[in-house]
Motif scaffolding. Structure first.
Motif, short mmCIF file in Angstrom:
data_model
loop_
_atom_site.label_atom_id
_atom_site.label_comp_id
_atom_site.label_asym_id
_atom_site.label_seq_id
_atom_site.Cartn_x
_atom_site.Cartn_y
_atom_site.Cartn_z
N TYR A 4 84.23 16.86 10.92
CA TYR A 4 85.22 15.83 11.26
C TYR A 4 84.53 14.50 11.57
O TYR A 4 85.03 13.43 11.25
CB TYR A 4 86.02 16.32 12.46
CG TYR A 4 87.33 15.62 12.75
CD1 TYR A 4 87.83 14.61 11.95
CD2 TYR A 4 88.08 16.00 13.86
CE1 TYR A 4 89.05 14.00 12.25
CE2 TYR A 4 89.28 15.39 14.17
CZ TYR A 4 89.76 14.38 13.36
OH TYR A 4 90.95 13.78 13.67
N SER A 5 83.35 14.56 12.19
CA SER A 5 82.66 13.34 12.58
C SER A 5 82.07 12.59 11.39
O SER A 5 81.59 11.45 11.54
CB SER A 5 81.56 13.64 13.59
OG SER A 5 80.70 14.64 13.14
N ASP A 6 82.11 13.17 10.18
CA ASP A 6 81.70 12.45 8.98
C ASP A 6 82.72 11.37 8.61
O ASP A 6 82.38 10.42 7.91
CB ASP A 6 81.56 13.40 7.79
CG ASP A 6 80.55 14.51 8.02
OD1 ASP A 6 79.78 14.43 8.99
OD2 ASP A 6 80.55 15.48 7.23
N LEU A 7 83.95 11.55 9.05
CA LEU A 7 85.05 10.66 8.69
C LEU A 7 84.79 9.25 9.24
O LEU A 7 84.38 9.09 10.39
CB LEU A 7 86.37 11.20 9.24
CG LEU A 7 87.64 10.41 8.92
CD1 LEU A 7 87.97 10.50 7.44
CD2 LEU A 7 88.80 10.95 9.76
N ASP A 8 85.07 8.24 8.44
CA ASP A 8 84.79 6.86 8.84
C ASP A 8 85.51 6.44 10.12
O ASP A 8 84.99 5.66 10.91
CB ASP A 8 85.16 5.90 7.71
CG ASP A 8 86.66 5.86 7.44
OD1 ASP A 8 87.23 6.93 7.09
OD2 ASP A 8 87.27 4.79 7.58
N THR A 9 86.72 6.94 10.32
CA THR A 9 87.50 6.53 11.50
C THR A 9 87.29 7.41 12.70
O THR A 9 87.92 7.19 13.74
CB THR A 9 89.02 6.50 11.15
OG1 THR A 9 89.40 7.79 10.65
CG2 THR A 9 89.32 5.44 10.13
N PHE A 10 86.42 8.41 12.59
CA PHE A 10 86.17 9.25 13.77
C PHE A 10 85.31 8.46 14.76
O PHE A 10 84.26 7.93 14.39
CB PHE A 10 85.47 10.55 13.39
CG PHE A 10 85.36 11.46 14.59
CD1 PHE A 10 86.39 12.30 14.93
CD2 PHE A 10 84.24 11.43 15.42
CE1 PHE A 10 86.32 13.11 16.07
CE2 PHE A 10 84.15 12.23 16.56
CZ PHE A 10 85.19 13.06 16.88
#
Length: 308
Positions: free
Chosen positions: A302-308
């Motif tokens: 999930y932390s790969d996501l740009d908005t995380f």
């Protein structure tokens, strides 16, 4: 092609962010700060900056293709990939080939830096738009929802933007021991390089917290609910015990839910299944620039996501 006659395409530099901010407002009618955009796309921590492209019609910004370089590593080495995260075009400039042109422009930049592939966590819109660009399908992440029976005060705090209150209850500093635990699994596979440089980068435009309970570690952000980017637990039993303690904190803070989004092949998924059943989440789509690349050799979080 039509876009070549009336549009100017260029690689984004720091001078383009006021235009990107303006474009974001015109397309979504949502305000985003200039500082947020500059910090989000300032990826100097990986050694590569601005792999995005923007189109102007005269002096007016009309379309943007945003992507972020990321460094993935395993126990043998490191490599660059690109995470495609933003794409928007003014309505009266749509259906003119701009999205495809900007994407291909950005892909050339990515190849210059030997990025192995570009990927995205697909929405319906991105799934459709990437089909014409020859993207491939990997697999879906799994999402796990863990509910907390409490008053939804967290939603109120988020709406009022009083989220700094969480700084009192959760620490932002991630210890070296916590980093080592969070990166201790799947060393044979490529994972996003999680280190102090990456943490500082993420905290430059979002607030994140590190929670250590017994031998477990959770790296998370709070926006009405608790979004867990990644965690480490030595066993499923240890995770269950830690979650009970974490749920007590959430109860008193009025946070009604924990959301995990994890790779189906990750240890995190196996452990979470002992607590609740998963639901299907984003499909990971990609376009590879290196024929030797196999996304089965990668673990996404999930932390790969740009908005995380």
């Amino acid at each position: 092609m039509q876009y070549k006659e009336i549009y100017r395409l260029k690689r984004v530099d720091n001078n383009d962010f006021p235009a990107i901010k303006e474009l974001f407002w015109k397309v979504f009618k949502k305000r985003v700060s200039l500082q947020y955009l500059q910090n989000k796309y300032n990826t100097s921590h990986v050694g590569v900056n601005y792999i995005c492209s923007i189109a102007y019609c005269g002096d007016i910004p009309v379309a943007f293709y945003g992507a972020i370089p990321q460094k993935f590593k395993n126990n043998k080495g490191e490599l660059f990939v690109a995470h495609a995260c933003d794409s928007y075009t003014l309505p009266n400039h749509q259906r003119k080939g701009l999205h495809n042109a900007l994407a291909k422009f950005a892909y050339k930049i990515m190849k210059e830096y030997d990025m192995k592939y570009v990927y995205a966590f697909h929405s319906e819109n991105t799934y459709r738009s990437t089909k014409k660009l020859g993207w491939k399908e990997h697999k879906n992440l799994q999402r796990f929802h863990i509910k907390v029976n409490t008053l939804p005060l967290g939603k109120v705090l988020n709406k009022l933007r009083w989220t700094n209150l969480y700084d009192v209850f959760f620490k932002q500093k991630v210890s070296q021991e916590a980093i080592e635990k969070l990166t201790s699994e799947h060393k044979e596979k490529y994972r996003l390089k999680f280190d102090n440089n990456f943490i500082d980068y993420k905290n430059s435009f979002k607030s994140h917290y590190c929670v250590e309970i017994d031998d477990c570690v959770f790296w998370l952000k709070i926006q009405a609910i608790i979004h867990v980017g990644m965690f480490y637990a030595p066993s499923a039993e240890a995770l269950q015990k830690a979650m009970k303690k974490l749920k007590r904190k959430a109860f008193f803070l009025g946070i009604t839910e924990f959301l995990f989004q994890v790779d189906a092949d990750a240890t995190m998924a196996t452990q979470l299944k002992t607590i609740t059943k998963p639901k299907e989440s984003w499909l990971v789509g990609y376009l590879d620039f290196d024929p030797e690349i196999d996304l089965n050799d990668f673990i996404f979080t999930y932390s790969d996501l740009d908005t995380f």
